[in-house]
Scaffold this active site. Structure first.
Site, PDB file in Angstrom:
ATOM      1  N   ASP A 261      38.132  33.971   1.308  1.00 22.92           N
ATOM      2  CA  ASP A 261      36.671  33.935   1.443  1.00 22.92           C
ATOM      3  C   ASP A 261      36.215  34.207   2.878  1.00 22.92           C
ATOM      4  OD1 ASP A 261      34.098  33.642   0.486  1.00 22.92           O
ATOM      5  OD2 ASP A 261      34.090  31.461   0.704  1.00 22.92           O
TER       6      ASP A 261
ATOM      7  N   ASN B 195      31.731  36.694  -9.615  1.00 24.63           N
ATOM      8  CA  ASN B 195      31.425  37.694  -8.583  1.00 24.63           C
ATOM      9  C   ASN B 195      30.694  38.933  -9.131  1.00 24.63           C
ATOM     10  OD1 ASN B 195      34.380  36.923  -6.602  1.00 24.63           O
ATOM     11  ND2 ASN B 195      32.282  36.264  -6.265  1.00 24.63           N
TER      12      ASN B 195
HETATM   13  C1  IPE Z   1      35.384  32.626  -4.334  1.00 20.09           C
HETATM   14  O1  IPE Z   1      34.525  32.957  -3.296  1.00 20.09           O
HETATM   15  C2  IPE Z   1      35.902  33.874  -4.986  1.00 20.09           C
HETATM   16  C3  IPE Z   1      36.766  34.714  -4.173  1.00 20.09           C
HETATM   17  C4  IPE Z   1      37.146  34.505  -2.943  1.00 20.09           C
HETATM   18  C5  IPE Z   1      37.255  35.880  -4.849  1.00 20.09           C
HETATM   19  P1  IPE Z   1      32.950  33.041  -3.523  1.00 20.09           P
HETATM   20  O2  IPE Z   1      32.384  33.499  -2.226  1.00 20.09           O
HETATM   21  O3  IPE Z   1      32.636  33.850  -4.713  1.00 20.09           O
HETATM   22  O4  IPE Z   1      32.574  31.525  -3.818  1.00 20.09           O
HETATM   23  P2  IPE Z   1      31.209  30.744  -3.624  1.00 20.09           P
HETATM   24  O5  IPE Z   1      30.131  31.550  -4.278  1.00 20.09           O
HETATM   25  O6  IPE Z   1      30.973  30.628  -2.147  1.00 20.09           O
HETATM   26  O7  IPE Z   1      31.438  29.411  -4.260  1.00 20.09           O
HETATM   27  C1  IPE Z   2      35.337  36.833  -0.467  1.00 19.89           C
HETATM   28  O1  IPE Z   2      34.433  37.058   0.559  1.00 19.89           O
HETATM   29  C2  IPE Z   2      35.604  38.066  -1.289  1.00 19.89           C
HETATM   30  C3  IPE Z   2      35.025  38.026  -2.633  1.00 19.89           C
HETATM   31  C4  IPE Z   2      34.396  37.021  -3.165  1.00 19.89           C
HETATM   32  C5  IPE Z   2      35.175  39.216  -3.433  1.00 19.89           C
HETATM   33  P1  IPE Z   2      32.875  36.949   0.321  1.00 19.89           P
HETATM   34  O2  IPE Z   2      32.371  38.296  -0.067  1.00 19.89           O
HETATM   35  O3  IPE Z   2      32.538  35.856  -0.613  1.00 19.89           O
HETATM   36  O4  IPE Z   2      32.374  36.605   1.780  1.00 19.89           O
HETATM   37  P2  IPE Z   2      31.199  35.609   2.167  1.00 19.89           P
HETATM   38  O5  IPE Z   2      31.521  34.296   1.552  1.00 19.89           O
HETATM   39  O6  IPE Z   2      29.940  36.204   1.606  1.00 19.89           O
HETATM   40  O7  IPE Z   2      31.228  35.583   3.655  1.00 19.89           O
HETATM   41 MG    MG Z   3      32.196  33.887  -0.330  1.00 22.19          MG
END
Ligand code: IPE
Ligand code: IPE
Ligand code: MG
Length: 245
Positions: free
Chosen positions: A25, A73
């Site tokens: 993340d 996602n």
């Molecule tokens: C969890 O991260 C999913 C992945 C890293 C693939 P998210 O960014 O989707 O989670 P939330 O929305 O902050 O809980």
């Molecule tokens: C994790 O990074 C990757 C996926 C969830 C696909 P994020 O895209 O959630 O990054 P932040 O949390 O918005 O910084």
């Molecule tokens: Mg995220």
């Protein structure tokens, strides 16, 4: 030798956790901080996955499971989703070319039915090559949700009961585990979440029953083998009791 140094050395001599799982993340925030589009963060994050997977293999970890795309996602913009899917394809193309050299076995966990035919074809090819290898395995969670996984398993078990192959009263936790996407993979010992968020976001709900968590503010694209070492050192300081004393 100062006490701290001695302790670090002893910790580094302990065997690594057998199974490490990571919620990758912070890609979007990393890019935004640099004035880049969020997709640049996903591209950087995919390079970090490659580096960390190789490092895990080299230090003797048996399984690395990463959360790449959740069932939630899909809520993101069509542009971001398609950029992530494009990066996955690019990663798999490159991984297929280098598999002979890297000997990293890849497995995909999640409801893959929603992925594009091109991505599915690449996954099939990757699975076929992976079957030839023993040893280190990287599991990539794609369109994965812990609740989806449990419902999917419950449906499969119910179908087996209706077909007269299974009996509801004899179902054990171990049997149920065999219906999960992660069948055959031991539970994770250590779950790492970078980016400062301290939640599980639907990751490995069943399998994490006794996992140790490690949270860090480092964003995934900045995550390094040294950060992984810190997580492993923290893991070795934990006292896992599994309900005992
Ligand atoms: C969890 O991260 C999913 C992945 C890293 C693939 P998210 O960014 O989707 O989670 P939330 O929305 O902050 O809980
Ligand atoms: C994790 O990074 C990757 C996926 C969830 C696909 P994020 O895209 O959630 O990054 P932040 O949390 O918005 O910084
Ligand atoms: Mg995220």
């Amino acid at each position: 030798m100062p006490l701290f140094q001695k302790k670090t050395k002893e910790l580094s001599q302990l065997p690594p956790p057998e199974h490490i799982a990571i919620i990758m993340d912070g890609n979007g925030r990393w890019a935004t901080k640099k004035g880049l589009p969020r997709t640049a963060g996903h591209a950087a994050g995919s390079e970090v996955f490659r580096r960390i997977a190789t490092y895990c293999r080299d230090i003797g970890v048996s399984y690395l499971t990463v959360y790449a795309f959740s069932t939630e996602n899909w809520k993101r913009s069509a542009e971001e989703v398609s950029a992530i899917m494009g990066l996955l394809k690019k990663y798999l193309f490159e991984a297929l070319e280098k598999m002979e050299r890297d000997r990293i076995k890849l497995k995909f966990l999640g409801d893959l039915s929603r992925l594009s035919p091109e991505l599915l074809a690449l996954i099939d090819r990757t699975n076929a090559v992976s079957e030839q290898y023993e040893g280190f395995q990287a599991n990539i969670c794609l369109n994965y949700g812990g609740r989806d996984e449990i419902v999917h398993a419950a449906r499969a078990f119910a179908r087996a009961c209706l077909a007269g192959e299974k009996d509801p009263d004899s179902l054990t936790e171990a049997d149920f585990g065999n219906y999960l996407y992660s069948a055959g993979i031991p539970d994770p010992d250590l779950i790492i979440r970078p980016s400062g968020e301290e939640r599980i976001s639907n990751f490995l709900l069943w399998q994490s029953a006794y996992a140790e968590y490690y949270f860090t503010d480092v964003l995934w694209p900045d995550f390094t083998p040294a950060e992984l070492d810190k997580a492993i050192a923290a893991f070795h300081r934990r006292n896992r009791r599994f309900g005992g004393v």
